[in-house]
Design an enzyme around this catalytic site. Structure first.
Site, PDB file in Angstrom:
ATOM      1  N   TYR A 192     -16.608  14.295 -13.725  1.00 44.09           N
ATOM      2  CA  TYR A 192     -16.478  15.233 -14.532  1.00 44.09           C
ATOM      3  C   TYR A 192     -15.058  15.319 -15.195  1.00 44.09           C
ATOM      4  O   TYR A 192     -14.997  15.872 -16.435  1.00 44.09           O
ATOM      5  CB  TYR A 192     -16.469  16.642 -13.762  1.00 44.09           C
ATOM      6  CG  TYR A 192     -17.684  16.992 -13.238  1.00 44.09           C
ATOM      7  CD1 TYR A 192     -19.078  17.139 -13.707  1.00 44.09           C
ATOM      8  CD2 TYR A 192     -17.892  16.881 -11.657  1.00 44.09           C
ATOM      9  CE1 TYR A 192     -20.096  17.271 -13.218  1.00 44.09           C
ATOM     10  CE2 TYR A 192     -19.065  17.018 -11.065  1.00 44.09           C
ATOM     11  CZ  TYR A 192     -20.296  17.076 -11.761  1.00 44.09           C
ATOM     12  OH  TYR A 192     -21.387  17.420 -11.163  1.00 44.09           O
ATOM     13  N   HIS A 209      -7.972  -3.460  -7.830  1.00 44.71           N
ATOM     14  CA  HIS A 209      -7.751  -2.867  -6.401  1.00 44.71           C
ATOM     15  C   HIS A 209      -9.046  -2.611  -5.652  1.00 44.71           C
ATOM     16  O   HIS A 209      -9.832  -1.494  -5.782  1.00 44.71           O
ATOM     17  CB  HIS A 209      -7.029  -1.534  -6.828  1.00 44.71           C
ATOM     18  CG  HIS A 209      -6.434  -0.719  -5.329  1.00 44.71           C
ATOM     19  ND1 HIS A 209      -5.275  -1.099  -5.032  1.00 44.71           N
ATOM     20  CD2 HIS A 209      -6.855   0.210  -4.759  1.00 44.71           C
ATOM     21  CE1 HIS A 209      -5.109  -0.500  -4.027  1.00 44.71           C
ATOM     22  NE2 HIS A 209      -5.936   0.527  -3.754  1.00 44.71           N
ATOM     23  N   ARG A 269       0.719  -1.348   0.089  1.00 38.67           N
ATOM     24  CA  ARG A 269       0.029  -0.058  -0.044  1.00 38.67           C
ATOM     25  C   ARG A 269       0.828   1.300  -0.061  1.00 38.67           C
ATOM     26  O   ARG A 269       0.796   2.150  -0.984  1.00 38.67           O
ATOM     27  CB  ARG A 269      -0.996   0.224   1.071  1.00 38.67           C
ATOM     28  CG  ARG A 269      -2.085   1.176   1.246  1.00 38.67           C
ATOM     29  CD  ARG A 269      -2.904   1.397   2.438  1.00 38.67           C
ATOM     30  NE  ARG A 269      -3.804   0.301   2.443  1.00 38.67           N
ATOM     31  CZ  ARG A 269      -4.421   0.297   3.343  1.00 38.67           C
ATOM     32  NH1 ARG A 269      -4.712   1.190   4.459  1.00 38.67           N
ATOM     33  NH2 ARG A 269      -5.444  -0.840   3.364  1.00 38.67           N
TER      34      ARG A 269
END
Length: 816
Positions: A122, A78, A32
């Site tokens: 967006y 993931h 991680r």
């Protein structure tokens, strides 16, 4: 239905916690928070890049919705929160965080001011051109693949990484027990460093520093401290100073402005601007009139407009020291190496990358060799088939089906299975005469290629040559100029007091009892001199017009001095009693203030002159009394069973007048005294009879003044200065009272005064007598003057001093 039996284990809590936290830590560390030493990527970054590569979301194609990529990454590789994936994706597109961005993004991807990016629905994204170099040849079995979380797909353990991404883009992360901070570097320099390491595997950090100058932040700035860079490259840990790029520009009306065009790495610009403006608002710094952020699409620009006649460099130094315009960057180069976290220095990071490249190129070469050999086999089969084309066609026509045709070709003409497959799959148009030349040409090229690939695999030098050539190609395509400047030394920041303190005119007063205060001119004008706040039986020792950036030195009878920057003196109204010095700097109970000296500039060529009760005088340069720490009394003169009477500021060429208790007066020029150190005791100023002592020492600064002396019996006498010829020091001097056999006059004090002055004499019975100087007629040295108090009724005279009529300007140098 069979009943399930529960198995309960009785285990100590610390074992359970230790085991579970250990597993969690291992996951955090390996999968991680920390980057891999080979490709410089954390798992989430690697998965994002790989997912985009698989989807064909590359630099040569159009942009795609970020949400689509995020969903893809979560669904395939993931299984974590969408925000963590999107944030990682956005960071790889931010040119103020990454030295070479790995993702291009359309839409709002955040800002250097810490603004959040637009939502992923967006924004649109695609891999950048340089990302293709991280992923190039991933389809040629160059890296290991492992099953994804649900075993439905495969994902790479590491990317081929054709350039040293870890050092180029840096990394930052915090895991369990480990943290990492690797700064970004210049691509060209790092590639040069890798090539140097390939050519000379035993090169030192000093050798590498000739090509890798140091970090190169995307935000530019200036790095100070070559030693810090060297230490970090040698050990993996170290610190450097990173400061923004600022210039002082002149603007209209003789004013100046500080213009910041680059800020340190990872500093939030909006917070920096806000902090600088807070300094202005809270008056922690004087001289800033306005702070503006003029950043636009042409570049970063913060303008700090200054007031007239201020120390611009001092203000800039203050900003470097007290804001994020200058930061300390701490190297902590931890990366995952051989599945373990490791603190790595520069050579070991380069080695890890070179070894990875060797592996990648080796595996790619094997893959290409295998493909070339397979194709050569096919091409040779086709050439053979075309040479006996009629027989081959006849054989195929007689066969029952494809399988039978292949078997017949293999049995009759000794073709192999792949060759037979290629022959039966051949399209009819390929059977033209011209095709044989193309196949012959391809055969020649394939043999040449196989030869080259075999050489690479059999010769390490050839392998390294390939790596070097490819790195040089990337350098040529993508390298750019340095953005960060490197300075060898860390600059010492000097900040003048005038930068920190508003330069205001004030009146500073000190009383004989030890009370001190500063008062605004407005408060003084509103009240007037007579309304000064004073305790009973106290009097003003000194009152000066000063500025808040000056310093007041207070000297005590025990030979100590107290250092008071004027802005540290409490501001108190003119009518109110000041604060006792003991409340600010601890002095002894019986220690008294004897002199107050105002200082504007310690570097001026002036001296302090000390007069002691035992007749010693000392001349020391004023500069030696400048103190850095002033929270306790400092030694001004070394007293040996003596008492300090007075201290004066002098140019070092004036006449000093000493007077003794037995009535002797000595005038001499202090030019004959050599300057000595702070802790010295001084030299003999006057030759005293046994039992005699000095009552005071003052400079003769005004030739219009006359000498006024007083005896313990209350006799006051005024004498012209020309009655005292200049002598040399250590003489006894001349008498100032006529000798009496009974109850002789003893001199208790003296002042120099003009006819317009008034003097006051005090007795031990608290009786005071005010005497205008113009009422005293001039006497010679042998008379005993006129009596102003009756010793029996009013008490014994203990002091004389001049009545102050207002604050003194230090440069006027009025005498008491």
């Amino acid at each position: 239905m069979e009943s399930q039996t529960e198995i309960l284990k009785d285990l100590p809590l610390e074992d359970i916690l230790g085991d579970r936290f250990g597993r969690y830590s291992k996951y955090i560390i390996q999968d991680r928070a920390l980057p891999d030493a080979r490709d410089g990527l954390k798992p989430v970054q690697r998965r994002i890049l790989y997912a985009m590569h698989v989807e064909g979301n590359t630099a040569d194609k159009g942009f795609r919705k970020a949400a689509k990529t995020v969903g893809n990454v979560i669904g395939n590789f993931h299984p974590h929160g969408d925000s963590s994936v999107y944030e990682a994706m956005v960071r790889m597109s931010q040119e103020w965080k990454m030295r070479n961005i790995l993702i291009e993004m359309h839409g709002n991807n955040g800002s250097i001011d810490g603004d959040p990016p637009a939502a992923m629905r967006y924004t649109e994204a695609r891999l950048s051109k340089i990302s293709a170099e991280l992923l190039r040849d991933i389809d040629k079995q160059t890296v290991d693949f492992i099953p994804n979380f649900d075993d439905t797909d495969q994902e790479p353990v590491v990317l081929p990484s054709r350039f040293p991404n870890l050092l180029v883009n840096g990394s930052t992360g915090i895991s369990a027990g480990y943290a990492t901070d690797i700064p970004p570097h210049n691509l060209g320099e790092i590639i040069d460093g890798v090539i140097l390491r390939i050519e000379n595997p035993h090169c030192t950090v000093d050798d590498l520093l000739k090509v890798i100058k140091g970090p190169d932040f995307p935000t530019g700035g200036i790095i100070q401290g070559f030693d810090g860079i060297k230490k970090a490259y040698e050990t993996g840990k170290g610190k450097i100073i990173v400061r923004g790029k600022a210039e002082i520009e002149s603007i209209r009306g003789g004013r100046k402005q500080i213009v910041i065009t680059e800020i340190p790495y990872d500093v939030n610009k909006a917070n920096l601007v806000k902090k600088i403006d807070e300094f202005r608002n809270d008056r922690k710094i004087e001289g800033i009139s306005e702070v503006r952020d003029e950043t636009d699409r042409t570049g970063l620009r913060i303008v700090i407009e200054l007031k007239k006649d201020v120390d611009a460099q001092g203000i800039l130094n203050f900003l470097y020291k007290n804001s994020d315009l200058q930061i300390t960057y701490h190297f902590n180069m931890v990366a995952i190496h051989n599945r373990r976290p490791k603190l790595m220095n520069l050579p070991s990071l380069l080695d890890a990358y070179i070894n990875h490249q060797k592996e990648v190129v080796k595996r790619r070469t094997k893959f290409d060799l295998k493909k070339a050999e397979e194709r050569l086999h096919i091409v040779q089969g086709l050439i053979k088939a075309i040479s006996i084309l009629d027989e081959v066609i006849a054989t195929i026509r007689k066969s029952k089906d494809k399988r039978d045709a292949k078997n017949n070709l293999m049995n009759r003409y000794e073709f192999t299975e792949p060759q037979s497959e290629a022959i039966v799959s051949l399209q009819l148009y390929r059977l033209t005469n011209t095709d044989i030349t193309a196949l012959k040409k391809e055969e020649t090229e394939l043999k040449k290629k196989i030869n080259q690939l075999t050489k690479i695999l059999s010769n390490e030098k050839q392998l390294l040559k390939v790596i070097t050539q490819e790195l040089n190609g990337i350098r040529k395509t993508y390298a750019d100029d340095r953005k960060t400047t490197i300075e060898e030394k860390v600059e010492e920041l000097k900040i003048g007091l005038e930068v920190l303190v508003p330069n205001e005119d004030v009146i500073v007063t000190v009383t004989k009892g030890g009370y001190i205060k500063r008062t605004t001119i407005r408060s003084y004008n509103a009240s007037g001199w007579e309304e000064f706040g004073l305790k009973e039986d106290d009097r003003i020792l000194a009152s000066y017009e000063m500025t808040t950036i000056d310093v007041l030195l207070l000297f005590t009878n025990k030979g100590n001095y107290l250092y008071f920057p004027v802005h540290h003196i409490p501001e108190i109204r003119w009518k109110d009693v000041g604060q006792h010095v003991a409340g600010m700097i601890p002095i002894e109970r019986d220690e008294q203030i004897v002199s107050a000296i105002p200082v504007k500039d310690f570097s001026s060529s002036q001296y302090l002159l000390f007069v002691t009760k035992n007749g010693l005088i000392k001349k020391t340069e004023l500069s030696q009394y400048k103190a850095q720490r002033h929270s306790k009394p400092l030694i001004a003169i070394n007293l040996k069973e003596d008492e300090l009477l007075e201290v004066h500021l002098t140019s070092g060429r004036e006449d000093l007048f000493l007077a003794s208790y037995f009535g002797y007066g000595l005038r001499f020029n202090i030019d004959e005294i050599n300057p000595i150190g702070v802790r010295a005791a001084g030299v003999k100023g006057i030759n005293l009879k046994e039992g005699d002592f000095v009552v005071g020492g003052k400079f003769i600064r005004d030739k219009q003044s006359s000498l006024i002396v007083v005896s313990q019996r209350g006799a006051v006498k005024r004498m012209a200065l020309d009655q005292f010829e200049r002598m040399s020091r250590a003489k006894r001097g001349v008498v100032m009272f006529r000798e009496l056999k009974n109850h002789a006059h003893r001199l208790v004090g003296f002042v120099f005064g003009k006819e317009s002055d008034q003097v006051i004499i005090e007795t031990d019975k608290k009786h005071q007598e005010i005497i205008p100087v113009d009422t005293l007629r001039l006497n010679d040295r042998y008379s005993n003057g006129s009596f102003f108090v009756d010793e029996k009724e009013d008490g014994t005279v203990i002091a004389i001093h001049k009545i102050l009529t207002g604050p003194t300007k230090p440069n006027e140098e009025k005498d008491e």
